[in-house]
Design an enzyme around this catalytic site. Sequence first.
Site, short mmCIF file in Angstrom:
data_model
loop_
_atom_site.label_atom_id
_atom_site.label_comp_id
_atom_site.label_asym_id
_atom_site.label_seq_id
_atom_site.Cartn_x
_atom_site.Cartn_y
_atom_site.Cartn_z
N ARG A 107 -10.90 -0.96 14.78
CA ARG A 107 -10.79 -0.10 13.61
C ARG A 107 -11.73 -0.61 12.52
O ARG A 107 -12.51 0.13 11.99
CB ARG A 107 -9.32 -0.07 13.15
CG ARG A 107 -9.04 0.93 12.05
CD ARG A 107 -7.56 1.02 11.73
NE ARG A 107 -7.05 -0.17 11.05
CZ ARG A 107 -5.81 -0.27 10.54
NH1 ARG A 107 -4.97 0.75 10.66
NH2 ARG A 107 -5.40 -1.37 9.95
N LYS A 112 0.84 -1.20 0.00
CA LYS A 112 0.00 0.00 0.00
C LYS A 112 0.88 1.25 0.00
O LYS A 112 2.08 1.17 0.30
CB LYS A 112 -0.93 -0.02 1.23
CG LYS A 112 -0.20 -0.06 2.59
CD LYS A 112 -1.17 -0.39 3.73
CE LYS A 112 -0.43 -0.52 5.05
NZ LYS A 112 -1.33 -1.02 6.12
N TYR A 151 15.88 30.66 6.46
CA TYR A 151 14.76 31.39 7.07
C TYR A 151 14.87 31.43 8.58
O TYR A 151 15.12 30.41 9.22
CB TYR A 151 13.44 30.69 6.73
CG TYR A 151 13.06 30.72 5.27
CD1 TYR A 151 12.95 31.92 4.57
CD2 TYR A 151 12.79 29.53 4.61
CE1 TYR A 151 12.57 31.93 3.24
CE2 TYR A 151 12.41 29.53 3.28
CZ TYR A 151 12.31 30.74 2.59
OH TYR A 151 11.94 30.74 1.27
#
Length: 420
Positions: free
Chosen positions: A164, A65, A293
């Site tokens: 789940r 996946k 930054y």
Amino acid sequence: MTAVRSRTPPITAPPRTGAGDLASFLATWSGRPTVAIIDLDQLTANIAHLRGVIGPSVRLLAVVKANGYGHGAVIVARHALANGVDALAVATVDEGVQLRDAGIVAEILIIGPIGANERERAIRAGLSLVVATAGFAAGLAKEVRRIGATPAPVHLKVDTGMHRFGCTPEDVVSVARAIVSQPALLWTGMMSHLATADDPDTTFAREQASRFDAAVSALRTAGLDVPTQHLTNSAGTLRFPDLHRDLVRVGIALYGLRPDPAMALPSPMAPVLSIRSRVARVSKLPAGEGVNYGQTYRAIADESVALVPIGYADGYPRTLTGQTTMVLGGRTAPLLGRVTMDQAVVRVPEGIDVRPGDPVIIAGNGAAGGDGAPTLDDLASFAGTIGYELAVRLAARLPRIYIEGGRVVAVDDLTGRQAV
Ligand SMILES: *Cc1c(COP(=O)(O)O)cnc(C)c1O
């Protein structure tokens, strides 16, 4: 200066993979200098180790996946199937269709819930689906009949404590009957999922296994023939040999990453993916000046810094700011200032001469006596997450270079996939 430069290693994989061809490939590579190198031989070694752990009578399902945990689902799936893996799983119908479109004919289980609107595509692609309710089984069977497809393979999932997905243990017999009463469905698997397989305390994993076994007994008592049983992920497979049942579902460990930061993988398992780049610029950072930054890092004394073209848009998390190092000229080069969208700055280690184009190791492969760079798992823990998340968030713009037998066999980047 020259003497020191000669210690700078070429941008290569470790010698065990036969670095020569990769080095010559990269010497003429016209793509982006920042690349992920995917060592398919290490994937083979990880599969072989897992096969040894499960033995010959248990089937190995590779979970690919999320684009093969960022490693490239199609190439990983093909390589895995050719090297000891029996079946595949992905999370979504799109991911399954992507594999089918690539010509993969092995069983592909969609491990997540799917939308009613996706049923037809899933059936047409011959994907195996998880059933957790009698209603879903009936709806799926109706869809199979409507389009005149062959029976759809399904795995019944029982929720033994993960809470789940899956049916309750009380419902398992009625859901199984809903499956077997439909000629349009083929009951091929009986599964559950462990919530705490990586926890040093094994109590709850054991409790889930006994709830699973009770569900299987209830099915048998009801006269049902229970098909292929499976409940372990990587951690469960490595830690609980008695829970392998008929098949194991392994994801993260295939890629040589840890199921849990505290759970080291046994040798010879090692990370499959490393990230390399080349220095884009070398400059002086005068004492008192800040980098990038927010000037979160300021030089105390004059120093030399190197620009490396990787940033959070590549999946190199901004939370690595101040937390990690790269390897430059065989030495540790600390990250200075913030990780920005596309670029990061490191300190040039004392006493070495670095020039634009010199190789940098951003994530290493963790091999013994290896490159000294952090692994993806290390980067994940420095960034406050887990290897799973870091790997799946590696961006598509990071070219993937695949090596096998020391040779580059494929390249995948934003311009498409090229066989090499
Ligand atoms: C993702 C997943 C797996 C694989 O887990 P790993 O920890 O990566 O091995 C197995 N089973 C299910 C249901 C999953 O969702």
